[in-house]
Design a protein around this motif. Structure first.
Motif, PDB file in Angstrom:
ATOM      1  N   HIS A 220      96.175  46.740 -47.226  1.00 43.99           N
ATOM      2  CA  HIS A 220      94.822  47.225 -47.002  1.00 43.99           C
ATOM      3  C   HIS A 220      94.833  48.710 -46.632  1.00 43.99           C
ATOM      4  N   ASN A 221      93.886  49.446 -47.196  1.00 41.09           N
ATOM      5  CA  ASN A 221      93.753  50.861 -46.859  1.00 41.09           C
ATOM      6  C   ASN A 221      93.394  51.012 -45.381  1.00 41.09           C
ATOM      7  N   THR A 222      93.946  52.043 -44.753  1.00 42.54           N
ATOM      8  CA  THR A 222      93.665  52.263 -43.341  1.00 42.54           C
ATOM      9  C   THR A 222      93.161  53.678 -43.104  1.00 42.54           C
ATOM     10  N   ILE A 223      92.410  53.799 -42.020  1.00 36.22           N
ATOM     11  CA  ILE A 223      91.909  55.070 -41.516  1.00 36.22           C
ATOM     12  C   ILE A 223      92.518  55.261 -40.129  1.00 36.22           C
TER      13      ILE A 223
ATOM     14  N   TYR B 267      88.308  49.077 -45.390  1.00 35.03           N
ATOM     15  CA  TYR B 267      89.203  50.010 -44.708  1.00 35.03           C
ATOM     16  C   TYR B 267      89.389  49.548 -43.270  1.00 35.03           C
TER      17      TYR B 267
ATOM     18  N   ARG C 214      94.545  56.344 -45.776  1.00 38.46           N
ATOM     19  CA  ARG C 214      93.665  56.968 -46.763  1.00 38.46           C
ATOM     20  C   ARG C 214      92.619  57.882 -46.128  1.00 38.46           C
TER      21      ARG C 214
ATOM     22  N   THR D 268      80.786  49.694 -48.522  1.00 36.28           N
ATOM     23  CA  THR D 268      82.084  49.874 -47.861  1.00 36.28           C
ATOM     24  C   THR D 268      82.057  49.239 -46.477  1.00 36.28           C
TER      25      THR D 268
ATOM     26  N   PHE E 179      84.167  49.132 -42.998  1.00 41.12           N
ATOM     27  CA  PHE E 179      85.197  49.654 -42.106  1.00 41.12           C
ATOM     28  C   PHE E 179      85.344  48.689 -40.935  1.00 41.12           C
TER      29      PHE E 179
END
Length: 790
Positions: A388-391, A363, A432, A329, A331
């Motif tokens: 795109h997935n975000t935090i 992420y 997410r 993964t 980030f």
């Protein structure tokens, strides 16, 4: 007879209330798969330790001998625990179904005088989170209430954020246990630079040892059902890597990109146990020793690549290795210091993370605020801009608070909740998860403690009542009796700080919304030791011009903050005697007083700058009287502030204003002449450069007799004074973050006689270190060296 009857009734009432909460002995029934699980063991140990403090005992027993055993906590659904299956059959309950295996259902089942709490998670870690909800309820209530809930985390990824060389949440087993209590499922460990197998010594040997330590920590994290990542400010590297590839630090060199990929490839080859990495391309500060930084997005201006192309290429190259080659993964923290770039501008964000950037295993992590950790900040507009997935990256809002500030905690719950809700309300939300910088490392009642607890609750339910969350937190740390009032005090703190410390007209519309204060400091512009405060007064004059049209409104806003602090004092005075721990009660009282006096001092500072420039522009008896009044008030409130126990703030900017206000009060025309005759910044820098050149000549002409008496290497962010006397030294911070020494060798003591100290600069940026004061009898043979990095 009537008296006896009243006593009899009172005893019955006490008995009834007592038996309602007197279920003090509890059995914990585990399934077979729970018995060797480390996360289960940590949760049970927490239940036992916390329970013992409130008179509850927890004994783990065999599920086969569980019938009729009194009060019980049964762990696991029907598949993981046969006793759960029997209970569900008897009470006609079915196993819960979750969209996220981290979720859990808790049912309270009563049989006669006994209660059974069934914790049925979607997985073993779901069971653990359920046990921690019981633990949380014990901390809040001091007993085990009936619990009937179904909970699933809204945030699938709950990450302890990282920065620099610091591991937040994953550097020790104890930290990871704290992270587990807050339900974090990603924690950060050693930084990437300390893990890569560099082709140079001593770093290669050091990092081999670091990786062995990291493997143990990663194994423990995995045992707690957590994932483990490493962080770096990118691009930082060891020069041996560039040398090996024959590469130059420029995006236009293809070999440079080979180096970038090779760094992360070697990391994951050497430490395949890592679950992922996190990078940030801006604010490249995380390097030390022989490591070097290269700002991919800005340096090497001879390369004509645009900012967007540079950023996009970097993410693509890293993703190729981390996510595609190793299936880890990635980030990417999109933090930046410039308003026109990725962190602040949706258009730039979309251009960088276009369709060429894959979405798998990537992420993006924008910060919740458009700027840094200041109030008067809009929410970040770069969420929900691409597929795109975000935090959501959270950080405390306490930019005015140093570690030793001893002010009341900053509560950001309402601000965080509404920001998170605003990102989630989009039909196509890409949020997410959530990341909390330092949030996985502490459990206490201070700013980071309440920040961590609030985020723990919001990660599970962004819509939960903030009043309830705050009451629960205060019940945990201060007791149920005062929780309601303490919650009100916490929820007043953001208004006290936002309005009481900021100068509202200069706070909106710019990246840095907090210009006149910093962490524990009222900073001063310019070279205050030699410029009579001229540069700082220019800075204050710009504030004056910006705020003067709204002077009443500006002061009214600060007064609102002061009144909030007064409300905090009044509320607390009504409950402090009910606090169980009177030492804690005294500490809280002092911290609220410190907050109040900080705000009063800021109000006096702003009011005095108005009065000072009024008098300098229009010297009349009225403006003179107003300045005298403001000056005396500022001295009084500053004195109150300094006399508050455990005071630790610095007044550089305030003291500059007070000195010049005193000069103006005494003789305004003379004060003006003094300032006009003082060299400005450019002139001073020219004088300093000439002095430095002269010292080079002195050193050259005396090189046979000169004595090398000390060697220093510093990290500097702003301005500091290096003060050396004999064989000792200390650093006095003047502005921004304090300097810290990497090398501090005093080879021979500075003699107690008049000598000339000359600096030989190893490496620094202009204006370069310079000697402000040579040793003499008047200063007890002390040398003062000015350090500045603009």
């Amino acid at each position: 007879m009537r008296l006896d009857k009243s006593v009899y009734l009172l005893l019955i009432l006490v008995f009834i209330v007592g038996t309602a909460h007197a279920n003090t002995e509890w059995r914990i029934l585990l399934g077979e798969k729970h018995r060797d699980d480390e996360a289960v063991a940590v949760a049970i140990a927490d239940l036992q330790r916390t329970g013992a403090a409130v008179g509850l005992s927890f004994e783990v027993v065999s599920g086969t001998a569980s019938q009729g055993m009194g009060n019980s906590i049964v762990v696991g659904d029907g598949l993981r625990n046969p006793y759960t299956a029997a209970l569900f059959s008897r009470f006609k309950l079915s196993d819960p179904v979750f969209s996220n295996p981290d979720g859990y259902r808790i049912n309270t089942l009563s049989e006669g005088d006994s209660r059974t709490l069934v914790v049925a998670g979607g997985s073993i870690i779901g069971d653990v989170y359920g046990l921690y909800w019981i633990w949380d309820r014990i901390r809040v209530n001091r007993y085990i209430p009936d619990i009937n809930v179904v909970r699933e985390p809204a945030m699938g990824i709950r990450l302890g954020g990282a920065w620099g060389r610091t591991a937040y949440g994953g550097s020790t087993k104890k930290q990871m246990q704290t992270a587990l209590r807050h339900s974090f499922n990603w924690v950060s460990g050693p930084t990437i630079l300390d893990l890569v197998p560099w082709g140079a010594e001593p770093e290669a040997t050091e990092n081999a040892k670091n990786r062995e330590t990291a493997r143990e920590l990663i194994a423990y994290a995995h045992g707690l059902h957590m994932k483990y990542y490493a962080f770096a400010n990118a691009f930082t590297y060891h020069p041996s890597l560039m040398k090996e590839f024959g590469a130059t630090p420029t995006p236009c060199d293809p070999l440079f990109w080979d180096c970038v990929q090779e760094e992360y490839r070697r990391l994951l080859q050497a430490l395949p146990e890592l679950d992922g990495i996190s990078l940030c391309n801006d604010d490249v500060s995380g390097f030390w020793g022989r490591y070097l930084p290269f700002d991919v997005t800005r340096e090497a201006p001879e390369c004509d690549w645009s900012y967007i192309k540079r950023f996009n290429t970097f993410v693509s190259k890293v993703h190729d290795v981390v996510s595609e080659e190793f299936n880890k993964t990635y980030f990417h923290f999109t933090w930046g210091l410039r308003e026109h770039e990725v962190h602040c501008q949706p258009e730039v964000f979309r251009a960088i993370f276009n369709e060429d950037i894959p979405t798998e295993n990537l992420y993006l992590m924008p910060k919740i605020t458009r700027g840094d950790r200041w109030w008067h900040q809009p929410y970040n507009a770069t969420f929900n801009q691409t597929p795109h997935n975000t935090i959501v990256f959270f950080e405390t809002m306490n930019y005015y608070e140093s570690g030793s500030a001893n002010i009341f905690p900053t509560f950001s719950g309402q601000y965080f909740q509404r920001g998170l809700q605003s990102f989630l309300v989009s039909e196509n939300t890409n949020v997410r998860g959530a990341a909390a910088l330092a949030g996985a490392s502490r459990d206490a009642w201070g700013t980071i403690g309440v920040y961590s607890y609030v985020l723990y609750r919001l990660m599970w339910n962004p819509d939960e009542s903030m009043e309830q969350i705050t009451r629960d937190f205060c019940a945990i740390h201060f007791g149920v009796d005062v929780a309601e009032d303490m919650a009100q005090i916490y929820m007043l703190s953001p208004s006290a700080y936002k309005y009481g410390l900021h100068i509202e007209p200069i706070s909106y519309g710019q990246f840095n919304s907090f210009l006149h204060m910093r962490v524990g400091v009222f900073p001063a512009e310019g070279y205050i030791a030699i410029d009579n405060g001229k540069e700082h007064l220019k800075f204050l004059h710009r504030i004056y011009l910006r705020c003067d049209p709204w002077r009443k409104e500006t002061m009214r806003a600060i007064e609102q903050g002061r009144q909030c602090a007064e409300q905090m004092i009044e509320l607390y005075s009504s409950i402090k005697t009910r606090m169980a721990d009177q030492d804690l009660a005294a500490d809280i009282e002092n911290r609220i007083a410190m907050t109040h006096n900080l705000i009063r001092t800021n109000m006096g500072y702003v009011n005095t700058l108005f009065a000072y420039f009024d008098y300098m522009e229009r010297p009349t008896s009225q403006t003179h009287a107003a300045l005298v009044e403001a000056y005396n008030n500022l001295i009084a409130v500053k004195t109150d502030f300094m006399n508050t126990p455990k005071f630790s703030y610095k007044f550089f900017g305030i003291d500059v204003l007070l000195r010049n206000a005193a000069n103006a009060i005494k003789d305004v025309e003379a004060a003006k002449i003094q300032l006009e005759s003082t060299p400005d910044r450019c002139e001073l820098e020219g004088i300093i450069a000439a002095q430095q050149q002269r010292y080079k000549e002195v050193l050259e002409s005396h090189k046979e007799t000169a004595v090398r008496f000390a060697h220093f290497e510093f990290f500097v962010d702003g301005q500091d004074m290096l003060i050396i006397s004999g064989d000792t030294y200390h650093i006095e911070n003047i502005r921004w973050d304090g300097a810290h020494a990497e090398v501090d060798d005093i080879l021979v003591p500075l003699p107690r006689e008049e000598v000339t100290v000359v600096i030989r600069d190893i490496e620094s940026r202009p204006i370069h270190p310079f000697v402000l004061e040579q040793p003499s009898a008047e200063n007890d043979y002390t040398v003062r060296i000015y350090l500045d990095d603009a």
